[in-house]
Design an enzyme around this catalytic site. Structure first.
Site, PDB file in Angstrom:
ATOM      1  N   ALA A  63       1.054  -1.302   0.048  1.00 45.65           N
ATOM      2  CA  ALA A  63      -0.177   0.429   0.042  1.00 45.65           C
ATOM      3  C   ALA A  63       0.686   1.379  -0.086  1.00 45.65           C
ATOM      4  O   ALA A  63       0.422   2.473   0.933  1.00 45.65           O
ATOM      5  CB  ALA A  63      -1.026  -0.313   1.371  1.00 45.65           C
TER       6      ALA A  63
ATOM      7  N   LYS B 174       1.434  -5.066   4.741  1.00 44.72           N
ATOM      8  CA  LYS B 174       2.280  -5.359   6.029  1.00 44.72           C
ATOM      9  C   LYS B 174       2.040  -4.078   7.446  1.00 44.72           C
ATOM     10  O   LYS B 174       1.770  -4.813   8.763  1.00 44.72           O
ATOM     11  CB  LYS B 174       4.021  -4.416   5.915  1.00 44.72           C
ATOM     12  CG  LYS B 174       4.730  -4.912   7.699  1.00 44.72           C
ATOM     13  CD  LYS B 174       5.895  -5.344   6.130  1.00 44.72           C
ATOM     14  CE  LYS B 174       7.345  -5.771   7.884  1.00 44.72           C
ATOM     15  NZ  LYS B 174       8.657  -5.453   6.894  1.00 44.72           N
TER      16      LYS B 174
ATOM     17  N   VAL C  54       4.103  -9.857   3.067  1.00 38.50           N
ATOM     18  CA  VAL C  54       4.473 -10.953   1.213  1.00 38.50           C
ATOM     19  C   VAL C  54       5.581 -11.502   2.019  1.00 38.50           C
ATOM     20  O   VAL C  54       6.421 -11.210   2.076  1.00 38.50           O
ATOM     21  CB  VAL C  54       4.393  -9.913   0.960  1.00 38.50           C
ATOM     22  CG1 VAL C  54       4.357 -10.623  -0.906  1.00 38.50           C
ATOM     23  CG2 VAL C  54       2.690  -9.315   0.549  1.00 38.50           C
TER      24      VAL C  54
ATOM     25  N   GLU D 298      17.767  16.117   0.643  1.00 39.77           N
ATOM     26  CA  GLU D 298      16.431  16.269   2.010  1.00 39.77           C
ATOM     27  C   GLU D 298      16.726  16.251   3.424  1.00 39.77           C
ATOM     28  O   GLU D 298      16.407  17.492   3.891  1.00 39.77           O
ATOM     29  CB  GLU D 298      15.025  16.387   0.823  1.00 39.77           C
ATOM     30  CG  GLU D 298      14.719  16.364   0.039  1.00 39.77           C
ATOM     31  CD  GLU D 298      13.362  15.904  -0.534  1.00 39.77           C
ATOM     32  OE1 GLU D 298      12.602  16.801  -1.054  1.00 39.77           O
ATOM     33  OE2 GLU D 298      12.628  14.826  -0.215  1.00 39.77           O
TER      34      GLU D 298
ATOM     35  N   ASP E  50       8.330   1.374  -7.427  1.00 39.82           N
ATOM     36  CA  ASP E  50      10.187   1.398  -7.662  1.00 39.82           C
ATOM     37  C   ASP E  50      10.412  -0.494  -7.550  1.00 39.82           C
ATOM     38  O   ASP E  50      11.318   0.215  -8.284  1.00 39.82           O
ATOM     39  CB  ASP E  50      10.845   1.519  -6.086  1.00 39.82           C
ATOM     40  CG  ASP E  50      10.141   2.568  -5.525  1.00 39.82           C
ATOM     41  OD1 ASP E  50       9.872   4.308  -6.124  1.00 39.82           O
ATOM     42  OD2 ASP E  50      10.645   3.383  -4.226  1.00 39.82           O
TER      43      ASP E  50
ATOM     44  N   GLN F 245       5.720  10.483  -7.899  1.00 39.72           N
ATOM     45  CA  GLN F 245       4.871  10.970  -8.783  1.00 39.72           C
ATOM     46  C   GLN F 245       4.487   9.911 -10.298  1.00 39.72           C
ATOM     47  O   GLN F 245       3.716   9.295 -10.728  1.00 39.72           O
ATOM     48  CB  GLN F 245       5.911  12.096  -9.454  1.00 39.72           C
ATOM     49  CG  GLN F 245       4.801  12.825 -10.412  1.00 39.72           C
ATOM     50  CD  GLN F 245       6.105  14.302 -10.981  1.00 39.72           C
ATOM     51  OE1 GLN F 245       5.268  14.994 -11.456  1.00 39.72           O
ATOM     52  NE2 GLN F 245       7.684  14.228 -10.984  1.00 39.72           N
TER      53      GLN F 245
END
Lengths: 405, 405
Positions: free
Chosen positions: B11, B38, B81, B169, B299, B317
């Site tokens: 998620a 999870k 998983v 960042e 990813d 994005q």
């Protein structure tokens, strides 16, 4: 211009109140007064357990020395005392030396470990702002690791050694803090263990059994497990080993906090003063047995209760009262009088906090208090001290003014 | 009643947006949809560096799955998983198994350590809520120890590995956080070191040099030390060893955070899917090369940019846009159509935050933004996502609405 030097060591309850009293009684023409303290702040030792549990921020507990001491009247030196030479009348500091004519020792307590193996290395103790803050962060950090580790029960098991006054007060704050920690770190409340281990047969020894029962019931309702009559035999990286009725048990915990015993600062004994279990058995006028120019206040001094033939427990209340006597006697000595006042403690009450809105205690000799009324009394005592120390301004800044909720 | 089973694994941005899209497009009569995750929450990976620095609470970053998913339409299973068997069309979970007809893999990233000795054992990495919170608490705990230790320079030295997007960042948030930490823990600001180590010749590789210079200047003003062209050779309990121009240097630090590389979740490769550096080189319609019934989003997928002939960097994005394509294609397949849409990323802009009110970035292909306007753009992008994910209610609850200050 040969004014005598009065040096006060330590800005705990006894030291700072001696300084505050002297700045009212003695003019700069009469004597040079110097206050030495490790930090540039005083702190309320009796609130440290709340800082350690994380239920009160440590900035509420500490008070800038400049806020209560007039530096035109008293010179403040931020330094650490290393030793005292009472023959030469010299105090050795980390960064220098001080010559005194009159000395007031208020160097406070240190943790007594009673020779328990590994205690010093592996258990925390609530000693000052730095150590209290570290305990708060240590517990938080362990909770933060719980969801990273495979088996993290030891991370969320909190063991408090000692169910005396400090032990119980700290356990109560921890019990109040744990639900917040569980929320912050996604830990199920029912997994967390809070264990209070006490070697003696009862919690809060010396308190009325009815009050003790009330306190234990309230804490058990909040999930505290008591292990009374249980000795801590050993502390190591894994946790503790306890013994009861000759049976040993190992309890794994990364959070072991020792709150069972204190003694006077070891510098006093190491400097050659006569001590009894680390404290100086002061004369009635609060001077050391051997030196007419050295007073001792607070946890470094021991005085006997003639009624019980046992020493008074070292409390903030007694330290503050001692400061009155010491200031009076110093004023007398400066005036050339040898009529010194004898110290007589006036125990107005003893209240142990059980969290923000709960407490137990005895006031006016034999009046028992429970719950909210005891809690209000506890806060009133603390607020009265702030008023005495720094007046209304300080009370408004640092006081516990939310007395009724 | 032989409805096909659609199973979504993970998620994160890709997985949750696929689920949100499907609950709008597909009725319960058309398919059974199951989402596995999870935790019972989704989180914004792009905000984790703020949680890790302690400048934003992690509860702002996470979103309850029940707040965005209608459990009448999608079944949610909280489980981990373990593996996928694409031949048998079975997903093995820690506590069970799931049979699927269509699978969407959105299992996210894991840290890539590039074989650096000791990195995995001794460096932290910003991976999820648990690890971000742990980093925050780890740094706080080290600061808390500074005034207890004799020589605690390593406790207040923070090393960030990598000056790419995430590294910069994170360093920016740390630089903003340090003054607060200094106040909380009585640490002199000038003693604290924040060191950013980057193997490449520049920070923020791929960004316009003018933007890079702006970012580095702003961070250096806040006390960040950059070590560019510098490799981390080793990480151990003491700190790190770096090498530049064949000279090695040891830097002692208890706070080493690795923010230099990520790869796809290793479960995907271990389950036998074709991967390229840990990511599945998906077809144009986002299905795996070998299986017509398995999509990959986020990813775990890699897609090539035909202009540069290099892979697009895996960003939130792109993951969010992929979820649109996957949902559309699943709807087509359920309808019996084989006309699947090809994925075309629409890069609207890339903005790197430099703290609460500062940022750099590029929007509309070549418009450069600095400072406040970039920061406002960054927050607008984040807010748009929340709106898309959970509507106005979610935006109001979790959005960065203090856009202009």
């Amino acid at each position: 211009m040969n004014r005598p030097n009065i040096v006060i060591l330590g800005a705990g309850y006894g030291g700072i109140m001696t300084a505050v009293n002297l700045q009212k009684k003695i003019s700069p023409e009469e004597a040079n007064i110097t206050l030495v303290n490790k930090h540039d702040y005083h702190y309320q030792t009796t609130w440290l357990h709340e800082n350690a549990a994380g239920t009160l921020h440590h900035d509420r507990t500490r008070i800038s020395i400049k806020d209560v001491i007039d530096f035109n009247k008293i010179k403040f030196i931020q330094d650490t005392v290393e030793s005292i030479d009472p023959e030469k009348k010299v105090v050795k500091l980390e960064d220098g030396e001080l010559q005194y004519d009159y000395l007031v020792i208020g160097l406070g307590f240190e943790s007594a470990t009673f020779g328990i193996e590994g205690l010093k290395e592996h258990a925390f103790s609530i000693q000052n702002i730095n150590s209290a803050r570290l305990i708060r962060d240590h517990i938080e950090y362990n909770f933060a690791q719980y969801n990273i580790e495979e088996d993290g029960q030891d991370l969320i098991t909190i063991i408090v050694g000692g169910a005396g006054f400090t032990g119980i007060e700290f356990v109560a704050e921890v019990a109040n803090r744990v639900p917040e920690l569980c929320q912050e770190y996604d830990v199920p409340r029912e997994k967390v263990r809070i264990i209070n281990v006490e070697a003696g047969p009862t919690a809060l020894a010396g308190f009325d059994p009815e009050l003790v029962e009330y306190a234990m019931n309230r804490l058990e309702e909040k999930g505290v497990e008591f292990k009374l009559g249980t000795m801590i035999k050993k502390v190591n990286e894994e946790g503790i080993v306890v013994e009861k009725d000759e049976e040993q048990e190992e309890i794994k915990s990364k959070n072991v906090i020792w709150a069972a015993g204190v003694t006077g600062n070891s510098i006093v004994q190491e400097s050659g003063f006569e001590t009894n279990r680390g404290r100086v058995p002061v004369r009635g006028d609060l001077r050391t047995p051997d030196y007419d120019d050295v007073f001792v206040v607070g946890d470094c001094a021991v005085i006997m209760n003639p009624e019980t033939e046992r020493p008074y427990p070292p409390t903030a209340q007694i330290a503050i009262q001692m400061a009155d006597t010491v200031a009076h006697n110093l004023k007398q000595m400066l005036s050339g009088s040898d009529e010194l006042e004898g110290f007589e403690p006036n125990i107005q009450g003893t209240v142990a906090s059980l969290g923000h809105t709960d407490a137990i205690g005895v006031v006016f000799d034999d009046k028992k208090l429970f719950g909210r009324s005891a809690s209000v009394m506890k806060k009133a005592i603390d607020n009265r001290y702030l008023m005495k120390l720094g007046g209304l301004g300080l009370l408004l800044k640092k006081g516990k003014l939310d007395m009724y909720h």
